[in-house]
Design a protein around this motif. Structure first.
Motif, PDB file in Angstrom:
ATOM      1  N   LEU A   1      75.094 -24.666  14.125  1.00 52.13           N
ATOM      2  CA  LEU A   1      75.027 -22.957  13.205  1.00 52.13           C
ATOM      3  C   LEU A   1      74.422 -22.638  13.592  1.00 52.13           C
ATOM      4  N   ASP A   2      73.488 -21.892  15.047  1.00 53.99           N
ATOM      5  CA  ASP A   2      71.965 -20.852  15.110  1.00 53.99           C
ATOM      6  C   ASP A   2      71.739 -20.283  13.130  1.00 53.99           C
ATOM      7  N   PRO A   3      70.563 -20.887  12.711  1.00 52.19           N
ATOM      8  CA  PRO A   3      70.137 -20.467  11.417  1.00 52.19           C
ATOM      9  C   PRO A   3      69.691 -19.029  11.485  1.00 52.19           C
ATOM     10  N   ARG A   4      69.275 -18.460  12.745  1.00 60.65           N
ATOM     11  CA  ARG A   4      68.837 -17.498  12.566  1.00 60.65           C
ATOM     12  C   ARG A   4      69.655 -16.133  12.482  1.00 60.65           C
ATOM     13  N   GLY A   5      69.984 -15.677  10.828  1.00 65.33           N
ATOM     14  CA  GLY A   5      70.915 -14.986  10.749  1.00 65.33           C
ATOM     15  C   GLY A   5      70.630 -13.892   9.492  1.00 65.33           C
ATOM     16  N   VAL A   6      70.970 -12.571   9.669  1.00 61.69           N
ATOM     17  CA  VAL A   6      70.904 -11.634   8.279  1.00 61.69           C
ATOM     18  C   VAL A   6      72.303 -11.548   7.749  1.00 61.69           C
ATOM     19  N   CYS A   7      72.588 -11.221   6.849  1.00 59.83           N
ATOM     20  CA  CYS A   7      73.722 -10.642   6.004  1.00 59.83           C
ATOM     21  C   CYS A   7      73.457  -9.404   5.954  1.00 59.83           C
ATOM     22  N   LEU A   8      75.023  -9.005   6.777  1.00 56.78           N
ATOM     23  CA  LEU A   8      75.513  -7.262   6.474  1.00 56.78           C
ATOM     24  C   LEU A   8      76.362  -7.201   5.398  1.00 56.78           C
ATOM     25  N   TRP A   9      76.692  -8.188   5.023  1.00 56.84           N
ATOM     26  CA  TRP A   9      77.984  -7.555   4.156  1.00 56.84           C
ATOM     27  C   TRP A   9      78.136  -8.845   2.932  1.00 56.84           C
ATOM     28  N   ALA A  10      78.297  -8.398   1.580  1.00 57.14           N
ATOM     29  CA  ALA A  10      78.602  -9.553   0.797  1.00 57.14           C
ATOM     30  C   ALA A  10      79.058  -8.910  -0.812  1.00 57.14           C
TER      31      ALA A  10
ATOM     32  N   LEU B   1      77.891 -11.381  21.189  1.00 58.42           N
ATOM     33  CA  LEU B   1      77.152 -10.754  19.583  1.00 58.42           C
ATOM     34  C   LEU B   1      78.470 -12.211  18.882  1.00 58.42           C
ATOM     35  N   ASP B   2      77.351 -12.648  18.108  1.00 56.81           N
ATOM     36  CA  ASP B   2      77.134 -14.177  16.951  1.00 56.81           C
ATOM     37  C   ASP B   2      77.504 -13.339  15.796  1.00 56.81           C
ATOM     38  N   ILE B   3      79.166 -13.441  14.953  1.00 59.19           N
ATOM     39  CA  ILE B   3      79.059 -13.032  13.745  1.00 59.19           C
ATOM     40  C   ILE B   3      79.740 -14.144  12.312  1.00 59.19           C
ATOM     41  N   TYR B   4      79.613 -14.042  11.611  1.00 57.94           N
ATOM     42  CA  TYR B   4      79.653 -15.412  11.027  1.00 57.94           C
ATOM     43  C   TYR B   4      80.179 -14.741   9.328  1.00 57.94           C
ATOM     44  N   LEU B   5      81.956 -15.462   8.876  1.00 58.18           N
ATOM     45  CA  LEU B   5      82.497 -14.906   8.346  1.00 58.18           C
ATOM     46  C   LEU B   5      82.933 -15.964   6.770  1.00 58.18           C
ATOM     47  N   THR B   6      82.829 -15.475   5.820  1.00 59.14           N
ATOM     48  CA  THR B   6      82.447 -16.600   4.709  1.00 59.14           C
ATOM     49  C   THR B   6      83.450 -16.008   4.147  1.00 59.14           C
ATOM     50  N   LYS B   7      84.372 -16.906   4.000  1.00 53.44           N
ATOM     51  CA  LYS B   7      86.659 -16.949   3.667  1.00 53.44           C
ATOM     52  C   LYS B   7      86.353 -18.102   2.200  1.00 53.44           C
ATOM     53  N   ASP B   8      87.602 -17.329   2.015  1.00 47.37           N
ATOM     54  CA  ASP B   8      88.378 -18.503   0.301  1.00 47.37           C
ATOM     55  C   ASP B   8      89.693 -18.708   0.928  1.00 47.37           C
TER      56      ASP B   8
ATOM     57  N   VAL C   1      79.693 -11.374   5.689  1.00 49.01           N
ATOM     58  CA  VAL C   1      79.472 -11.031   7.060  1.00 49.01           C
ATOM     59  C   VAL C   1      78.156 -11.230   7.525  1.00 49.01           C
ATOM     60  N   TRP C   2      77.832 -12.234   8.352  1.00 42.29           N
ATOM     61  CA  TRP C   2      76.498 -11.994   8.863  1.00 42.29           C
ATOM     62  C   TRP C   2      76.974 -11.726   9.697  1.00 42.29           C
ATOM     63  N   ALA C   3      75.639 -11.570  11.138  1.00 41.25           N
ATOM     64  CA  ALA C   3      75.382 -12.088  12.396  1.00 41.25           C
ATOM     65  C   ALA C   3      74.216 -12.224  12.440  1.00 41.25           C
ATOM     66  N   PHE C   4      74.053 -13.573  14.161  1.00 41.73           N
ATOM     67  CA  PHE C   4      73.387 -13.885  13.833  1.00 41.73           C
ATOM     68  C   PHE C   4      72.803 -13.949  15.279  1.00 41.73           C
ATOM     69  N   GLY C   5      71.789 -15.197  15.937  1.00 44.07           N
ATOM     70  CA  GLY C   5      71.681 -15.074  16.967  1.00 44.07           C
ATOM     71  C   GLY C   5      71.195 -14.288  18.024  1.00 44.07           C
ATOM     72  N   ASP C   6      71.491 -13.984  18.848  1.00 45.01           N
ATOM     73  CA  ASP C   6      71.073 -12.641  19.973  1.00 45.01           C
ATOM     74  C   ASP C   6      70.487 -11.154  18.915  1.00 45.01           C
ATOM     75  N   VAL C   7      71.926 -11.367  18.577  1.00 41.58           N
ATOM     76  CA  VAL C   7      71.677  -9.887  18.038  1.00 41.58           C
ATOM     77  C   VAL C   7      70.525  -8.947  16.795  1.00 41.58           C
ATOM     78  N   ALA C   8      69.734 -10.680  15.966  1.00 44.31           N
ATOM     79  CA  ALA C   8      69.515 -10.652  15.035  1.00 44.31           C
ATOM     80  C   ALA C   8      68.284 -10.971  15.461  1.00 44.31           C
ATOM     81  N   LEU C   9      67.939 -11.074  16.821  1.00 49.06           N
ATOM     82  CA  LEU C   9      66.993 -11.371  17.231  1.00 49.06           C
ATOM     83  C   LEU C   9      66.134 -10.431  18.381  1.00 49.06           C
ATOM     84  N   GLY C  10      66.872  -8.926  17.970  1.00 48.89           N
ATOM     85  CA  GLY C  10      66.368  -7.766  18.949  1.00 48.89           C
ATOM     86  C   GLY C  10      66.725  -7.786  19.967  1.00 48.89           C
ATOM     87  N   LEU C  11      67.467  -8.798  20.964  1.00 53.19           N
ATOM     88  CA  LEU C  11      67.294  -8.990  22.226  1.00 53.19           C
ATOM     89  C   LEU C  11      68.473  -7.825  22.757  1.00 53.19           C
TER      90      LEU C  11
END
Length: 269
Positions: A200-209, A82-89, A66-76
């Motif tokens: 895909l906005d590359p500015r992201g932070v991994c929250l859970w892996a 709220l942009d969220i990215y999920l990696t799934k199988d 689970v990643w967050a990216f975009g505005d929330v990662a920028l501190g706005l």
């Protein structure tokens, strides 16, 4: 661009500025939250609730990141979307008991046929877990062809009924590839098609892996500690020329501003 401490609808300024001050490309949005967005604390709370759900509940397919990216990662503040990215199988084999015929023996109807009959949706036990569909039938969603759509099922489960009305300003990206790998894949495709809304906005932070939550990533989000570049600068770091990066950033921002409520995009790489 990423900070690692921490299959549906698609979605300018000084390049040395950090997003933390709310100026530059993403500027002009500091202040109290509007009706269409989240204030910063609520945005991070929303992310924590989503990770809680991934950890607690059976998901329609296995979730790996689970990643967050975009505005929330920028501190706005506020966070307009709220942009969220999920990696799934990809579900190659459903380990659900019910997918193998359940406990009712060979006469019991298989879950694919059962949900075709009850919901008009194909693919249960094939593209999404059968036991998940039986436990959470209200979150079962199909694509335009009537086949169970993992990204839409995930969105319904994680963003729907329990946590909100389903109309929050959230964009969910779902893919079988990791965030960083998909940034590269989508950049290549967007350049070939000259369709920068596919980036895909590359500015992201991994929250859970893989079952591990990053408390440090959540702390950085709450305290706006991540120092990330503007979007055009981030794209230049990935190999785009200056002029193309500026154009791409403008087009992606313009597309994003046209979105309303929950949007979902799914990829298979």
């Amino acid at each position: 661009m990423s900070d690692t401490d921490g299959e549906s609808e698609r979605e300018t300024g000084s390049k040395s500025e950090s997003g933390n001050n709310g100026e530059g490309e993403e500027g002009g949005r500091n202040g109290s939250a509007s009706d269409s967005g989240f204030d910063r604390a609520n945005a991070v709370d929303r992310l924590e609730a989503l990770v809680d759900t991934v950890e607690r509940d059976r998901m329609p397919v296995p979730v790996r990141e689970v990643w967050a990216f975009g505005d929330v990662a920028l501190g706005l503040d506020p966070v307009e979307r709220l942009d969220i990215y999920l990696t799934k199988d990809i579900l190659l084999r459903d380990e659900s008991t019910s997918a193998a015929g359940g406990s009712g023996g060979s006469d019991e109807q298989d879950p694919d046929a059962r949900f075709q009959e009850s919901h008009g949706i194909e693919g249960v036990g094939k593209s999404v877990r059968a036991d998940w569909a039986e436990e959470y039938p209200e979150f079962l969603r199909a694509n335009a062809n009537g086949h169970a759509a993992p990204e839409q099922c995930l969105a319904a489960h994680l963003l729907g009924n329990e946590h909100g009305a389903g109309d929050e300003p959230i964009h969910l990206e779902v893919c079988n590839a990791s965030f960083e790998d998909n940034v590269t894949q989508r950049l290549r495709g967007a350049k070939l098609r000259e369709d920068y809304t596919q980036l895909l906005d590359p500015r992201g932070v991994c929250l859970w892996a893989d079952g591990t939550r990053s408390d440090e990533a959540f702390r950085k989000l709450r305290e706006s500690e991540l120092a990330l570049p503007t979007l055009s600068a981030a794209l230049e770091m990935l190999g785009m020329e200056d002029e193309e990066a500026t154009t791409a950033a403008k087009e992606l921002h313009a597309w994003r501003e046209q979105q309303d409520g929950v949007t979902v995009r799914g990829d298979v790489v």
